[in-house]
Design a protein around this motif. Sequence first.
Motif, PDB file in Angstrom:
ATOM      1  N   VAL A 295       0.852  -1.191   0.000  1.00 26.20           N
ATOM      2  CA  VAL A 295       0.000   0.000   0.000  1.00 26.20           C
ATOM      3  C   VAL A 295       0.888   1.242   0.000  1.00 26.20           C
ATOM      4  N   SER A 296       0.977   1.929  -1.124  1.00 27.38           N
ATOM      5  CA  SER A 296       1.755   3.178  -1.210  1.00 27.38           C
ATOM      6  C   SER A 296       1.494   3.832  -2.555  1.00 27.38           C
ATOM      7  N   GLN A 297       1.618   5.153  -2.591  1.00 23.93           N
ATOM      8  CA  GLN A 297       1.410   5.874  -3.844  1.00 23.93           C
ATOM      9  C   GLN A 297       2.449   5.443  -4.873  1.00 23.93           C
ATOM     10  N   PHE A 298       2.079   5.526  -6.149  1.00 23.16           N
ATOM     11  CA  PHE A 298       2.991   5.109  -7.212  1.00 23.16           C
ATOM     12  C   PHE A 298       3.967   6.251  -7.522  1.00 23.16           C
ATOM     13  N   ARG A 299       4.920   6.418  -6.598  1.00 19.68           N
ATOM     14  CA  ARG A 299       5.958   7.435  -6.746  1.00 19.68           C
ATOM     15  C   ARG A 299       7.305   6.723  -6.823  1.00 19.68           C
ATOM     16  N   PRO A 300       8.311   7.353  -7.443  1.00 24.04           N
ATOM     17  CA  PRO A 300       9.580   6.645  -7.666  1.00 24.04           C
ATOM     18  C   PRO A 300      10.272   6.191  -6.388  1.00 24.04           C
ATOM     19  N   GLU A 301      10.186   6.996  -5.305  1.00 26.89           N
ATOM     20  CA  GLU A 301      10.899   6.648  -4.076  1.00 26.89           C
ATOM     21  C   GLU A 301      10.319   5.417  -3.380  1.00 26.89           C
ATOM     22  N   LYS A 302       9.077   5.026  -3.729  1.00 27.47           N
ATOM     23  CA  LYS A 302       8.461   3.856  -3.096  1.00 27.47           C
ATOM     24  C   LYS A 302       9.063   2.549  -3.601  1.00 27.47           C
ATOM     25  N   ASP A 303       9.759   2.595  -4.725  1.00 24.63           N
ATOM     26  CA  ASP A 303      10.521   1.459  -5.271  1.00 24.63           C
ATOM     27  C   ASP A 303       9.670   0.209  -5.506  1.00 24.63           C
ATOM     28  N   GLU A 341       1.994   6.725 -16.044  1.00 25.74           N
ATOM     29  CA  GLU A 341       3.076   6.200 -16.886  1.00 25.74           C
ATOM     30  C   GLU A 341       3.972   5.257 -16.090  1.00 25.74           C
ATOM     31  N   ARG A 342       4.168   5.589 -14.813  1.00 20.57           N
ATOM     32  CA  ARG A 342       4.989   4.748 -13.938  1.00 20.57           C
ATOM     33  C   ARG A 342       4.321   3.379 -13.749  1.00 20.57           C
ATOM     34  N   VAL A 343       3.007   3.364 -13.602  1.00 23.32           N
ATOM     35  CA  VAL A 343       2.275   2.101 -13.461  1.00 23.32           C
ATOM     36  C   VAL A 343       2.407   1.269 -14.735  1.00 23.32           C
ATOM     37  N   ASN A 344       2.316   1.919 -15.881  1.00 20.91           N
ATOM     38  CA  ASN A 344       2.464   1.193 -17.149  1.00 20.91           C
ATOM     39  C   ASN A 344       3.851   0.559 -17.269  1.00 20.91           C
ATOM     40  N   LYS A 345       4.877   1.262 -16.799  1.00 18.98           N
ATOM     41  CA  LYS A 345       6.241   0.701 -16.822  1.00 18.98           C
ATOM     42  C   LYS A 345       6.350  -0.499 -15.883  1.00 18.98           C
ATOM     43  N   LEU A 346       5.658  -0.410 -14.743  1.00 19.50           N
ATOM     44  CA  LEU A 346       5.661  -1.539 -13.804  1.00 19.50           C
ATOM     45  C   LEU A 346       4.981  -2.756 -14.419  1.00 19.50           C
ATOM     46  N   LYS A 347       3.904  -2.527 -15.165  1.00 19.13           N
ATOM     47  CA  LYS A 347       3.214  -3.632 -15.845  1.00 19.13           C
ATOM     48  C   LYS A 347       4.123  -4.270 -16.903  1.00 19.13           C
ATOM     49  N   CYS A 348       4.893  -3.429 -17.583  1.00 15.38           N
ATOM     50  CA  CYS A 348       5.862  -3.946 -18.568  1.00 15.38           C
ATOM     51  C   CYS A 348       6.927  -4.795 -17.879  1.00 15.38           C
ATOM     52  N   CYS A 350       6.509  -6.514 -15.168  1.00 21.89           N
ATOM     53  CA  CYS A 350       5.853  -7.782 -14.823  1.00 21.89           C
ATOM     54  C   CYS A 350       5.857  -8.739 -16.018  1.00 21.89           C
ATOM     55  N   GLU A 351       5.567  -8.201 -17.203  1.00 18.72           N
ATOM     56  CA  GLU A 351       5.580  -9.024 -18.416  1.00 18.72           C
ATOM     57  C   GLU A 351       6.981  -9.546 -18.704  1.00 18.72           C
ATOM     58  N   GLU A 352       7.956  -8.665 -18.535  1.00 23.74           N
ATOM     59  CA  GLU A 352       9.357  -9.021 -18.790  1.00 23.74           C
ATOM     60  C   GLU A 352       9.815 -10.147 -17.865  1.00 23.74           C
ATOM     61  N   LEU A 353       9.345 -10.127 -16.599  1.00 24.95           N
ATOM     62  CA  LEU A 353       9.748 -11.136 -15.618  1.00 24.95           C
ATOM     63  C   LEU A 353       8.805 -12.343 -15.612  1.00 24.95           C
ATOM     64  N   GLY A 354       7.745 -12.264 -16.423  1.00 28.39           N
ATOM     65  CA  GLY A 354       6.814 -13.386 -16.533  1.00 28.39           C
ATOM     66  C   GLY A 354       5.900 -13.585 -15.344  1.00 28.39           C
ATOM     67  N   VAL A 355       5.557 -12.470 -14.672  1.00 31.08           N
ATOM     68  CA  VAL A 355       4.685 -12.593 -13.488  1.00 31.08           C
ATOM     69  C   VAL A 355       3.396 -11.783 -13.642  1.00 31.08           C
ATOM     70  N   SER A 356       3.046 -11.425 -14.873  1.00 31.92           N
ATOM     71  CA  SER A 356       1.859 -10.582 -15.103  1.00 31.92           C
ATOM     72  C   SER A 356       0.587 -11.196 -14.535  1.00 31.92           C
ATOM     73  N   ASP A 357       0.467 -12.528 -14.611  1.00 36.49           N
ATOM     74  CA  ASP A 357      -0.754 -13.187 -14.128  1.00 36.49           C
ATOM     75  C   ASP A 357      -0.823 -13.229 -12.603  1.00 36.49           C
ATOM     76  N   ASP A 358       0.316 -12.979 -11.958  1.00 39.06           N
ATOM     77  CA  ASP A 358       0.372 -13.101 -10.495  1.00 39.06           C
ATOM     78  C   ASP A 358       0.449 -11.753  -9.786  1.00 39.06           C
ATOM     79  N   VAL A 359       0.526 -10.655 -10.548  1.00 39.17           N
ATOM     80  CA  VAL A 359       0.595  -9.311  -9.954  1.00 39.17           C
ATOM     81  C   VAL A 359      -0.666  -8.542 -10.329  1.00 39.17           C
ATOM     82  N   ILE A 360      -1.344  -8.023  -9.321  1.00 37.50           N
ATOM     83  CA  ILE A 360      -2.604  -7.292  -9.533  1.00 37.50           C
ATOM     84  C   ILE A 360      -2.412  -5.839  -9.117  1.00 37.50           C
ATOM     85  N   PHE A 361      -2.801  -4.925  -9.990  1.00 33.59           N
ATOM     86  CA  PHE A 361      -2.729  -3.483  -9.694  1.00 33.59           C
ATOM     87  C   PHE A 361      -4.117  -2.983  -9.309  1.00 33.59           C
ATOM     88  N   ARG A 362      -4.216  -2.340  -8.152  1.00 32.27           N
ATOM     89  CA  ARG A 362      -5.481  -1.743  -7.711  1.00 32.27           C
ATOM     90  C   ARG A 362      -5.214  -0.272  -7.436  1.00 32.27           C
TER      91      ARG A 362
END
Length: 481
Positions: A295-303, A341-348, A350-362
């Motif tokens: 649980v944290s805002q999608f900001r760069p420092e949250k890593d 845009e940061r969320v979209n990069k995170l989704k990318c 997930c795809e790159e690491l092959g975990v898209s089906d196991d990571v849910i964005f809310r």
Amino acid sequence: PCFRLLCSLLLPALFLSGILCIFLVVLLWGVRLWIQRKRRLSSAGRDGKRPLLVAFFHPYCNAGGGGERVLWCAIRTLQKKYRNVTCIVYTGDRDATGEEIVEGAFRRFNIKLIHPVKFVFLKKRFLVEASLYPHFTLLGQSLGSVLLGWEALLKCVPDIYIDSMGYAFTIPLFKYLGGCRVGCYVHYPTISTDMLSVVRNQDTRFNNAAFITSSPFFSKFKLVYYYFFAFMYGLVGSCSDVVMVNSSWTLNHILSLWRAGSCTSVVYPPCDVQTFLDIPLEVEKSTSEYSIVSVSQFRPEKDHPLQIRAFAKLLKEKRVGQQPSLKLILIGGCRNQQDEERVNKLKCLCEELGVSDDVIFRINIPFEELKRHLAEATIGLHTMWNEHFGIGVVECMAAGTVILAHNSGGPKLDIVIPHEGYVTGFLAEDEDSYAETMAYIFSLPPEKRLEIRENARRSVHRFSDQHFEETFLLSVEPLFK
């Protein structure tokens, strides 16, 4: 001849400098007298007595974050304690009325004020926007805050001034020109010794670009700039009569920079722990799926990338066919297009690491849905390096998750610490240690996890509204004498 020439130039220059200094002192003294006269002419109350004006400088008071919860709790606390006090909020939220702002505070934080609050709406808030200063951002925002503070002072001269949002450069303005007693609540130092070490060691971080770390010249230039800014920050901060900080981590940095130990104290921010403590706590039932919630805002420092990489490593090292399955749920707020845009990069990623089906964005979910996810989660995940406090960490512990936070800042020093000798959660630092600790938590018997969750819940009472009120009143008492 050279000596004569030097004297002929130096003496007039010194004389002119002296005249200018005297003129500046007289001008500032005249401005101070004029401002004091404005305050004396302000209207008295119904009983003929002039109320004590306590002003909070909070340009983004309608933002709805943890800093705003501190603001409204502080105002409510003063209204409970002092009868002849009128609270003022300097804000730049001109897109809402005072009534709407107060209603928003009640809706978001369940904080109901006892008396009305006076709002002073500022027109120049754009001067403290980071986007206005693509370079030398710290200096630009700080100088902009002085101009914004000047606008505030001209519109209303208080008796007591409290900077509740981290604009330390406004403190001398209100103290020496406004003649106010001044205090501040520091959520995060504008510059810290950690920031200096990052630049000194040429580490690439979200606030230290790669082109700077790869250049010795740019690194040295930025280091000189940071040292100059830290010196100025220390000067203005030391003008405060009362300094409140939100954690031990912030305390250490403020003591180092401001050197005002005699008037500095830790006042933990008020967390809405009771709302999360209402979630029933019981031994986990056998399930085919466990969830890890962040649980944290999608900001760069949250890593968030660290969370995804650690989770991918956990899944990779999990034995084939091992049950139950795991889900990582990333819950957070998106403030603007950059966050999206940061969320979209995170989704990318997930795809790159092959975990898209196991990571849910809310994203931007209602509070009740947040509570449901936390109630169902096994692990609460937090990865920000040097988080100044960590309200989200407290909320995860209160909700009954087993917390896994970064081994630094507020979580390390104040929150995820033993309570009466018992473990309350876990800390990690990098991808490997996060993955290993998550695997260890899942390997524990459900009864052992329940014990840790219960210990964590008992420990968070020190972050309640009531504890904040007590420590806040003790800290600000010198301003009311």
